[in-house]
Structure formats: structure tokens, C-alpha cells
Design a protein around this motif. Structure first.
Motif: not given
Lengths: 335, 424
Positions: B55, B58, B61-62, B65-66, B82-84
Motif C-alpha cells: 500500500e 490509502k 493503491t487499492a 489495482w481494482k 488483489v490483497q493490499v
């Protein structure tokens, strides 16, 4: 009135339940100790093995899943050689254990652990005794105070620790703003080798007081009023009453509080990890954060060595638990 | 009546929970010493791959990737989970996953060489489209290459630069940012003479990232961590650089306790306007621009050499060998290194490009010019050596001690050198 109080507390907090068990054993007027122990066997209508297993099954499964299995895995990991990536490379025999014992900073870490546990537990108990006495007095707004004291217990330890980082901060910390007003600051609470341990201990005490105080509140509530009346009739001074009646009758609660606190405080990770975050090396770590850093943060970065340290930690806790069991047996005998 | 039992149960539960927490910390044990391999001999293709991403922020990043996962799914039909994970816990997460023989397909981290050494990774020939490989900047190809094969595929990069507070410089009567170490020290003293609580230079040598701060100084003294395949941690140049930092500390030209200050703390001090100078990078500039509190300038690092040098960092997206995932992983990189993907990510996070086309993409941004000019020649830490992965941790845990009271820069570097030599 006293009974009412303790039942209110008991409903509100699990700690009070423990304390209820403690003072139940300590109060001479109750004779339930023998019956409790002889449950099943003494009654003669012993349940069949099948139905016993049915009742015990969920608990046994839980214990196997969350206690026995991880314990086996922990020991296996401690006997394995790991790459820095976490890949298991093969068996390590006892190397991980000897590496932990040979670690140059292990003595420092052990001393830190002892200082931390002893100081936090002792201060917590002394302060909580006072807080508990205060809380059993009748005064306006007592309910509010009782709730307020629960707050540090309810808040997550990480959040509490981060809040204290902000209080302690050298440049922005509220503590230093206050001290500077009086011309005393700033003090490097978290960076100075002298101040870091006292600063952490203060937070440890702060978060341990609620639980401990409520154990004592319940313990105090269970002391029969007539004993106090008799003391007053005999002309005992307030100190004598406290020293000769309150304290001895509170002894079971004290034991419970001490031992549970030792376990909690020994295992406490977030406070030390968060407050000690800026300090390099191991010089202010306890065995718990030492173990974590061995696995993920230090140059060792060795899961196997960390697991070996974990086994040592479990053994230490077991010793404490055994001491506790010994105390409880002692109480049954004297009950 | 049962209260006594509850007491005992409670104690047991607490003790066991303690044991459990320990077990959880140490993770499970490894399920066999699988060394990858066998990746291509399975005919079964995976329908889903997993990315564990670090990450960076906040906000972005997520979100990036989404949208990436959606595009990937639309393009390939394969799902991308995806696991952040925060930087704080990503080492722990990845280590536990590998211990449990449950590695992700793609992992985003600041190191890769140990993973390559353990034989867990695909190399570029196996999963990186040729067009992407030829686009990656040479400096990053070099840092991502372990034993002649490229394993560490860069996701983004950063380069350090010298940040100064213009208001403080003006007050202290400093006309231009210092170019040499002597000028730097003289300017720091001028700022100190302003008095008050103004800090001349924020020096973070705490455990978070002390190797970064020190790198910036030693590269500007013609030092290096490793030269011609040999560790040079305690070289005269490096020792001189660390001694200089100790001198700054002793002369109180830094904030309190630099050996115990993390980078984030130093940045916060600079953002509050208390600090005259700090070594920063583009995300710091982004935060300063957003807050608009500090009037700052960015300049090349003061140097003892003829040209200012900079320290570059890149993180990696590495691919784990798992049965049947090779094509899906290759498709992942094919999409990631599309100009609109990789550069969109880098732009959102405020970092620097890793590709030649990326430099083109960003070259018109005046704010990034100071970094982009130096990026192709940036010095990196020896991430291509698995030993560095441990040396780096040792540096983080020990370097701060050198500038503390009674600290001995030479001895600290000697010890680190010894550790590095015994590790390789």
C-alpha cells in the motif's frame, strides 16, 4: 446494598466474574468448594462416555484446533531451518534454540521483561486498590466515574499506544508542551534510554488498572458487612480495619489479579512495539517483541529462531500458570 | 457455584490465548521444502491468480489495482484477486504465506533476490513480454538481475532530492541551496543561529529506513555499499560520510536524537515548517503541495564530488512459480507495462517511472524534472544480492547507534561489513 453493587458489576464485566470465583472460595461462609470439585463423581449418576463426549466435544475440538495444533506447529517450526523468505529449507535440530540462548542481547531482553512485568503489575495493583476503594464509596456521579475507568480497557491497545506516542512526542507531545510551560521540558520520553522504559510502564499501568480495579471492587463488595461492624464495635482504627480485615479478606482477589496481570503484561505486544518503534536494535524490547523482531524486523529475520524464542515464552507462561494453580489449591485447602 | 470453574477456565484461556498469539506470530511451519519447479509440466491452467500489493497510499493503491483487475479480467477471462497490505506488515504477510506453501502468484515488495535465490520465481524469459523488458530502464534491469537473469520487475521508482524551506533560508540570509558539504554545514549553522526551535537539518537514521538517508550521503562522497562484487560498507568514503553525519548531530545541527528518528517523523517536522533542510522524494513534494503550508524548494543533493549524485529506489513485482499460472502471470505483466497502466499508477502515487516510455510520458511535468534528469544515473542499493536483504535489516537496526552519544561510526560500519562478508 453491597450485594446489589457486586451483581451490577458482575453483569457488566467478565473480570467481576473471575473475582466472584475468587472471593467465593475465600469467603468462609460458603461451603460449595467440596461439592464443586466432586461434581459428577460424587453424585454417583456418572454420565455415559458417549454423552460425556457429546458435551465435551465442541470444547475438545476447539482446544485441539486453536491450542494443540498451533503448539505442534510452533515446535516444528522451531526445529526447522528457514530461508529469509520464509521457505523451509530443512531440519535444524536444536540450532534455533542455541541461537536464541547465544544471542548477545538476550540478557538485556530478559532484564527488560522482568522490569516491565514486575513494575507494571506492582504499580497496577497498588493503584487499583486505591481506585477500587474509591469506587465502592457512595458519591454523586459514581456511575460516570466507573464508566470512565473502563474506557482505557475498552480501547484497542494499538490505539492507546499510538495516542501515547503523540502525548510523549519530543516536538509535538502534549506532555512536553505542558512541561515546557513550567520550564521543565522538553523530555525525550521515547528516545532517551533512561525514559523509554518508565514511559512504557506508565502506559502498561494505565491499561491494566480497569480490569484490576474491577476485580477488587467485586472482591470488596463480597466482604460481609458484619465483620466491619464487629471491628467498629471493638474500636478498631480505620487503618487497622483496612490492614486486618479488608486486606486479608481481599487476598484471593489479589492473587487472581496478580497472576492474570502477570500473564497479560508478559504477553503485551502493542504497547512496547508501538512506543519503542523508533529505537533501533533490541535494547528496550521484552521477550515478546524480541521474538517478533527476530522473525520479521531484525537482521536475523529467521522464523525458526523466532519460533524457538516463542517456545521459551510459552514455557515461561506455563511456569506462571503452574504457580497460579498452586495458589488456587492452597485456597481450596484453606477455604 | 460454577464461578470457581470459570475462574480457572479463564486463566487457562488467557494462558492458552497467550500461547496462541505466540504461535500466530511465528506463523505455521513450512509444509515441505518446495522449491517451485514443476511449473510448466501441469496442463491445468489456473482460473484465478492472486496479487499481494504493497500500500503506497490509502487513496490510490487499492483503487488502481481494482480497475486493473477489472481490465485484466475483461482481457484474459482470468480473475485477479488483489490483497493490499501495508508496508508495516507486508514482510510478515509474505513470509507467512511462503511458510504455509501458499505464495501469491505476484508479490509487490522492495526486495526480490532472496526469493530468486530460493528458486521461487519466474525469470523474465519465462513471463515478461519482450516489449516490456526492452522498455525497462537499464539501471533497474541491472538491479533486478540475479545471476544473469531478470527476476525483479520494477513497478515504480523514486529518487531522492534535497528539500529546503525557502522562508527559513531567507530569514537566515542564504541565497541559494548549498552545493557542497562545506556550504551545507555553513548554511546549517546559519539556520541554527536563528535560534528558537528551528531545526537546520532533519536527519532520519532511525530503524525505518536509515539505509536510504545514509545512501544519499555516501553516494555523494564516491562511496558505495558494494563495489566490483565486494562489500565496501566500511570503506574510508563511507566512514567519512557517517562521521560527517555524526558531526552534524554533535553540533546540534539536526533534530533531537537523529539515530531514533524515522523518515516519516523527519518529513512531518519538515511539513510543519520547523526544519530548514531534509532529503525528500516526490511523494513528500506531493504532500507539501497539498497542504500548502511550507514554501519549499527542491535541489540536487550537496556533494563532495564534481556532480551531485542521487539515490534511487525501485520496488518489485515478482512472479512465483506455481503450477499452471505461467500464462496468466505473463498476461498480468503484459497489461501492467502498458503505458496507460504503469504510468497511471506511478502518477497517482506520485512516484517516478521505471520505463523509457515512462520518462517520455512524464518529461513535461516541471515538478519531476529534477528527479527525471538524475533517474537514469541513479545509484541503487545492491538489491540484486540476496545478502543485502539481511544487511539492509542490520543497517536499519544499527546505523542509528553511530550518531548517538558515544557512538562510533567506524566501529558500526566495521561490524556491518563483517556481517555482510559472513553472509555472502
Amino acid at each position: 446494598m453491597p450485594d446489589q453493587q457486586s451483581s451490577v458489576v458482575a453483569a457488566g464485566s467478565p473480570a467481576a466474574t473471575t473475582a466472584g470465583g475468587a472471593d467465593g472460595a475465600g469467603t468462609p461462609s460458603r461451603g460449595s468448594g467440596v461439592r464443586t470439585r466432586g461434581r459428577g463423581g460424587a453424585r454417583g449418576d456418572r454420565a455415559s462416555l458417549g454423552s460425556a463426549l457429546l458435551w465435551l466435544g465442541p470444547a475438545l475440538l476447539l482446544i485441539a484446533g486453536v491450542v494443540v495444533y498451533p503448539a505442534i506447529e510452533l515446535v516444528r517450526a522451531s526445529m526447522s531451518k528457514f530461508s529469509i523468505t520464509g521457505l523451509r529449507l530443512g531440519d535444524a535440530g536444536w540450532t534455533n534454540y542455541t541461537n536464541v540462548l547465544d544471542h548477545p542481547l538476550l540478557p538485556t531482553v530478559l532484564v527488560n521483561t522482568i522490569v516491565w512485568v514486575v513494575a507494571v503489575v506492582a504499580l497496577t495493583i497498588v493503584i487499583s486498590l486505591g481506585v477500587a476503594q474509591f469506587l465502592t464509596k457512595d458519591f454523586r456521579g459514581r456511575k460516570l466515574v466507573r464508566w470512565a475507568i473502563i474506557v482505557p480497557w475498552a480501547a484497542s491497545l494499538v490505539i492507546t499506544a499510538k495516542t501515547f506516542v503523540m502525548i510523549y512526542d519530543f516536538y509535538y507531545g502534549t506532555a512536553n508542551l505542558l512541561l515546557s510551560k513550567f520550564g521543565l521540558g522538553p523530555v525525550d520520553f521515547l528516545g532517551s534510554d533512561t525514559w523509554i522504559m518508565p514511559s512504557m510502564i506508565l502506559v502498561g499501568v494505565f491499561v491494566s488498572i480497569p480490569f484490576t480495579a474491577y476485580v477488587f471492587v467485586a472482591g470488596l463488595g463480597a466482604i460481609p458487612r458484619d465483620v466491619y461492624e464487629a471491628a467498629r464495635v471493638d474500636g478498631a482504627s480505620p487503618f487497622q480495619v483496612w490492614w486486618r480485615i479488608t486486606l486479608p479478606l481481599l487476598r484471593p482477589a489479589l492473587l487472581v489479579a496478580a497472576v492474570l496481570n502477570i500473564i497479560y503484561v508478559f504477553n503485551s505486544f502493542p504497547i512496547i512495539y508501538t512506543l519503542n518503534d523508533r529505537n533501533p536494535g533490541f535494547s528496550h524490547d521484552t521477550t515478546i517483541t524480541f521474538m517478533y523482531k527476530l522473525a520479521f524486523k531484525s537482521a536475523e529475520k529467521d522464523v525458526g529462531m523466532s519460533a524457538a524464542a516463542g517456545v521459551f515464552n510459552v514455557l515461561l507462561i506455563l511456569v506462571v500458570v503452574m504457580v497460579y494453580l498452586r495458589f488456587t489449591r492452597w485456597r481450596e485447602e484453606t477455604a | 457455584m460454577t464461578s470457581r470453574h470459570m475462574g480457572a477456565v479463564r486463566v487457562a484461556a488467557v494462558a492458552l490465548a497467550g500461547g496462541l498469539a505466540l504461535a500466530a506470530c511465528s506463523g505455521g511451519s513450512g509444509a515441505g521444502s518446495a522449491g517451485g519447479g514443476g511449473a510448466s509440466d501441469s496442463g491445468q491452467k489456473v482460473k484465478k491468480i492472486k496479487l499481494v500489493a504493497a500500500e503506497y497510499s490509502k487513496d490510490h493503491t487499492a483503487a488502481f489495482w481494482k480497475q486493473f483487475a477489472d481490465k485484466y479480467k475483461a482481457k484474459t477471462g482470468t480473475e485477479l484477486e488483489v490483497q493490499v497490505v501495508s508496508w508495516d506488515s507486508i514482510d510478515q504477510t509474505s513470509s507467512t504465506m511462503i511458510q504455509n506453501n501458499n505464495a501469491p502468484d505476484i508479490l509487490n515488495l522492495n526486495a526480490y533476490a532472496s526469493y530468486a535465490k530460493d528458486g521461487l520465481l519466474y525469470n523474465a524469459d519465462e513471463v515478461l513480454p519482450a516489449s516490456a523488458k526492452s522498455d525497462i530502464l537499464d539501471a533497474f534491469v541491472k538491479s533486478g538481475t540475479y545471476q544473469d537473469k531478470l527476476y525483479g520487475f520494477p513497478d515504480l521508482s523514486s529518487a531522492r532530492a534535497f528539500f529546503y524551506n525557502k522562508a527559513i533560508f531567507k530569514k537566515a540570509g542564504i541565497a541559494a541551496p548549498p552545493k557542497t558539504w562545506d556550504e551545507f554545514e555553513a548554511d546549517a549553522k546559519k539556520i541554527k543561529s536563528l535560534g528558537g526551535d528551528t531545526i537546520p537539518y532533519a536527519l532520519p537514521l532511525g530503524p525505518e529506513e536509515s539505509q536510504g538517508e545514509f545512501s544519499m550521503w555516501l553516494f555523494n562522497n564516491s562511496g558505495d555499499w558494494k563495489k566490483d562484487g565486494k562489500w565496501t560498507i566500511n570503506s574510508p568514503e563511507n566512514t567519512e560520510a557517517l562521521t560527517f553525519l555524526k558531526k552534524l548531530t554533535d553540533e546540534k545541527l539536526t533534530q533531537n536524537n537523529p539515530g531514533k528518528t524515522n523518515r516519516a517523523d523527519a518529513f512531518n517536522l519538515f511539513k510543519s515548517g520547523k526544519v530548514g533542510m531534509v532529503v525528500g522524494f516526490s511523494p513528500l513534494a506531493g504532500q507539501l503541495d497539498e497542504e500548502k503550508k511550507v514554501d519549499y524548494g527542491v535541489a540536487p543533493m550537496p556533494t563532495k564530488m564534481s556532480e551531485p549524485q542521487t539515490f534511487g529506489v525501485t520496488d518489485y513485482l515478482m512472479a512465483f512459480k506455481k503450477p499452471g499460472n505461467q500464462e496468466a502471470v505473463k498476461a498480468f505483466y503484459d497489461l501492467y507495462y502498458q503505458k496507460d497502466q504503469v504510468n497511471q499508477f506511478i502518477k497517482a502515487e506520485g512516484f517516478l517511472p521505471v520505463t523509457k516510455s515512462g520518462i517520455e510520458f512524464f518529461k513535461d511535468d516541471p515538478k519531476l524534472k529534477v528527479y527525471l534528469d538524475t533517474l537514469p544515473n541513479a545509484h541503487l542499493t545492491p538489491t540484486d544480492d540476496p545478502t543485502w536483504d539481511k544487511v539492509k535489516l542490520a543497517v536499519q537496526q544499527n546505523l542509528g547507534g553511530a550518531v548517538g552519544s558515544g557512538g562510533d561510526p567506524k566501529k558500526v560500519l566495521d561490524d556491518l561489513q563483517k556481517q555482510a562478508e559472513s553472509g555472502s
